[in-house]
Motif scaffolding. Structure first.
Motif, PDB file in Angstrom:
ATOM      1  N   SER A   1      45.397  37.189  43.569  1.00 12.56           N
ATOM      2  CA  SER A   1      44.152  36.206  43.902  1.00 12.56           C
ATOM      3  C   SER A   1      44.619  34.634  43.803  1.00 12.56           C
ATOM      4  O   SER A   1      43.898  33.662  44.061  1.00 12.56           O
ATOM      5  CB  SER A   1      42.927  36.801  43.439  1.00 12.56           C
ATOM      6  OG  SER A   1      43.108  36.287  41.908  1.00 12.56           O
ATOM      7  N   GLY A   2      45.823  34.384  43.169  1.00 13.33           N
ATOM      8  CA  GLY A   2      46.180  33.237  42.824  1.00 13.33           C
ATOM      9  C   GLY A   2      45.838  32.560  41.824  1.00 13.33           C
ATOM     10  O   GLY A   2      45.648  31.230  41.545  1.00 13.33           O
ATOM     11  N   ASP A   3      45.134  33.217  40.746  1.00 13.11           N
ATOM     12  CA  ASP A   3      44.505  32.546  39.667  1.00 13.11           C
ATOM     13  C   ASP A   3      45.403  32.574  38.427  1.00 13.11           C
ATOM     14  O   ASP A   3      45.496  33.407  37.640  1.00 13.11           O
ATOM     15  CB  ASP A   3      43.321  33.479  39.095  1.00 13.11           C
ATOM     16  CG  ASP A   3      42.468  32.825  38.159  1.00 13.11           C
ATOM     17  OD1 ASP A   3      42.833  31.890  37.371  1.00 13.11           O
ATOM     18  OD2 ASP A   3      41.178  33.090  38.238  1.00 13.11           O
ATOM     19  N   ILE A   4      45.988  31.371  38.465  1.00 17.70           N
ATOM     20  CA  ILE A   4      47.372  31.154  37.443  1.00 17.70           C
ATOM     21  C   ILE A   4      46.705  31.283  35.877  1.00 17.70           C
ATOM     22  O   ILE A   4      47.395  31.937  35.246  1.00 17.70           O
ATOM     23  CB  ILE A   4      47.987  29.950  37.681  1.00 17.70           C
ATOM     24  CG1 ILE A   4      48.527  29.668  38.955  1.00 17.70           C
ATOM     25  CG2 ILE A   4      49.040  29.713  36.639  1.00 17.70           C
ATOM     26  CD1 ILE A   4      49.144  28.549  39.519  1.00 17.70           C
ATOM     27  N   ARG A   5      45.717  30.443  35.716  1.00 22.51           N
ATOM     28  CA  ARG A   5      44.885  30.672  34.497  1.00 22.51           C
ATOM     29  C   ARG A   5      44.621  31.991  33.832  1.00 22.51           C
ATOM     30  O   ARG A   5      45.092  32.491  32.903  1.00 22.51           O
ATOM     31  CB  ARG A   5      43.950  29.518  34.333  1.00 22.51           C
ATOM     32  CG  ARG A   5      43.146  29.625  32.920  1.00 22.51           C
ATOM     33  CD  ARG A   5      42.044  28.583  32.960  1.00 22.51           C
ATOM     34  NE  ARG A   5      41.309  28.680  31.746  1.00 22.51           N
ATOM     35  CZ  ARG A   5      40.226  29.550  31.747  1.00 22.51           C
ATOM     36  NH1 ARG A   5      39.893  30.148  32.390  1.00 22.51           N
ATOM     37  NH2 ARG A   5      39.745  29.413  30.702  1.00 22.51           N
ATOM     38  N   HIS A   6      43.960  32.615  34.888  1.00 22.89           N
ATOM     39  CA  HIS A   6      43.508  33.960  34.347  1.00 22.89           C
ATOM     40  C   HIS A   6      44.819  35.054  34.277  1.00 22.89           C
ATOM     41  O   HIS A   6      44.752  35.883  33.246  1.00 22.89           O
ATOM     42  CB  HIS A   6      42.523  34.461  35.369  1.00 22.89           C
ATOM     43  CG  HIS A   6      41.955  35.816  35.258  1.00 22.89           C
ATOM     44  ND1 HIS A   6      41.284  35.917  34.105  1.00 22.89           N
ATOM     45  CD2 HIS A   6      41.674  37.059  35.804  1.00 22.89           C
ATOM     46  CE1 HIS A   6      40.747  37.010  33.912  1.00 22.89           C
ATOM     47  NE2 HIS A   6      40.940  37.740  34.853  1.00 22.89           N
ATOM     48  N   SER A   7      45.867  34.578  35.145  1.00 25.61           N
ATOM     49  CA  SER A   7      47.015  35.697  34.970  1.00 25.61           C
ATOM     50  C   SER A   7      47.490  35.615  33.967  1.00 25.61           C
ATOM     51  O   SER A   7      48.121  36.260  33.306  1.00 25.61           O
ATOM     52  CB  SER A   7      47.955  35.258  36.166  1.00 25.61           C
ATOM     53  OG  SER A   7      47.336  35.458  37.429  1.00 25.61           O
ATOM     54  N   LEU A   8      47.847  34.101  33.513  1.00 23.03           N
ATOM     55  CA  LEU A   8      48.556  33.866  32.168  1.00 23.03           C
ATOM     56  C   LEU A   8      47.859  34.671  30.761  1.00 23.03           C
ATOM     57  O   LEU A   8      48.438  35.111  30.086  1.00 23.03           O
ATOM     58  CB  LEU A   8      48.746  32.238  32.143  1.00 23.03           C
ATOM     59  CG  LEU A   8      49.633  32.099  30.798  1.00 23.03           C
ATOM     60  CD1 LEU A   8      50.924  32.457  30.810  1.00 23.03           C
ATOM     61  CD2 LEU A   8      49.671  30.249  30.564  1.00 23.03           C
TER      62      LEU A   8
END
Length: 352
Positions: free
Chosen positions: A221-228
């Protein structure tokens, strides 16, 4: 009769059905639905409970034998069968026979995995549903989580500020079991006070379900903060790097296959039907996430996706000790963040 999870208590008040089928993949709601049925059955004199976990070698004839032996003991019984839908096998004929001759004073509770529209039309299932209730339990989607939390708090007799509800939903990230546990803690500790953001921050632990599938969804989904956040959670919980890599590369291979089909003019639904079989996926589940795949493909393009697949292969060699240079942990985090949308660091890109 097909009913929703929230309709079950009302249906039980109208009278008990001879058959109940509870299907889905959300553990808390599955168990709560079963507990509701067990409680209603007990209140109506069904004091005997027999539980079967279907495993290889299970004799389905036991179900018929138990149901037909009831008259010897002159009591009411609840027979539970826990079985994955694709493992029913010989049980189909037994369940059809059961439906033709429903035993008196017996409730049959079947607890199984998610059932597709196609499987709802199978002969044995249609025979069961005709005489009972089918409850399909669906996971709570992220956008539904605040509403679910608010309803649960109200049910527990608690009042909360909207900001506190939003924060609680964010911290728990779809983990309904953890949410139910934390709400019980709030009930004990907050008492009659209105729950605020500070209350949530002070009382609720970060019980987010840091699983590899959640990471896969976040990077797609391109959610960088959530991915990290999920990635760091997985690492802190000791999740094996090979498992994280498997989840990421699985999504990359799927996206690569889909991108190829889209390039040849296929619709996304047609592409999903085509790729599901080779990748051992269920089309229905892929279609639920098709927006994520489309965004990921448009964001990166085929060439970048293939480069990330090669990067994943290099990390795999590093984890197996076949690549002499580089830090697999750094490379794995770099791959996840690249998938989520961060530019690939030069030190990583030069080694792909």
């Amino acid at each position: 009769m097909k009913i929703r999870f929230e309709q079950l208590p009302g249906q039980l008040q109208k009278g008990l059905a001879p058959v109940y089928i509870i299907a889905g993949d959300e553990p808390l709601q599955i168990e709560e639905a079963c507990d509701t049925i067990r409680g209603a059955a007990k209140d109506n004199g069904f004091t005997d409970r027999v539980v079967h976990h279907v495993e290889p070698g299970f004799s389905w004839q036991e179900i018929l034998a138990e149901a037909n032996s009831l008259s010897l003991f002159a009591t009411r019984q609840l027979i539970e069968i826990r079985v994955a839908f694709d493992k029913i096998g010989d049980g189909k004929k037994v369940l059809e026979e059961y439906a033709k001759n429903l035993p008196p004073d017996t409730i049959l509770l079947i607890i199984t995995s998610r059932i597709s529209k196609k499987h709802e039309k199978t002969k044995w299932f249609a025979a069961m549903e005709k005489h009972g209730c089918f409850v399909q339990v669906w996971p709570v989607e992220p956008h539904q989580m605040p509403g679910w939390v608010a309803h649960r708090l109200k049910k527990a007799g608690l009042r909360a500020e909207q900001e506190a509800i939003t924060l609680l939903a964010d911290l728990l990230e779809g983990n309904l079991l953890a949410a139910a546990q934390e709400i019980e803690r709030l009930k004990l500790l907050a008492g009659s006070e209105i729950i605020t953001v500070d209350t949530v921050q002070n009382v609720v632990s970060d019980s987010a379900r840091y699983d590899v599938f959640g990471l896969a969804d976040a990077v797609l989904s391109g959610d960088i903060r959530h991915s990290l956040r999920i990635y760091n959670g997985l690492v802190s919980e000791g999740t094996e790097p090979t498992i994280i890599l498997w989840a990421l590369t699985r999504e990359l291979r799927l996206a690569n296959h889909m991108a190829s089909g889209l390039r040849h003019g296929m619709t996304i639904d047609a592409v999903i039907e085509q790729v599901a079989g080779p990748h051992r996926q269920v089309p229905f589940m892929l279609k639920k996430r098709k927006g994520h795949y489309l965004n990921f493909i448009h964001r990166h393009g085929e060439r970048a996706i293939r480069e990330m697949i090669n990067h994943g292969a290099r990390i795999d060699r590093m984890l197996k000790g076949a690549a002499p240079h580089g830090n697999p942990s750094d490379e794995l985090q770099g791959l996840a963040m690249h998938m989520a949308g961060l530019p690939t660091p030069v030190s990583l890109a030069s080694n792909i």
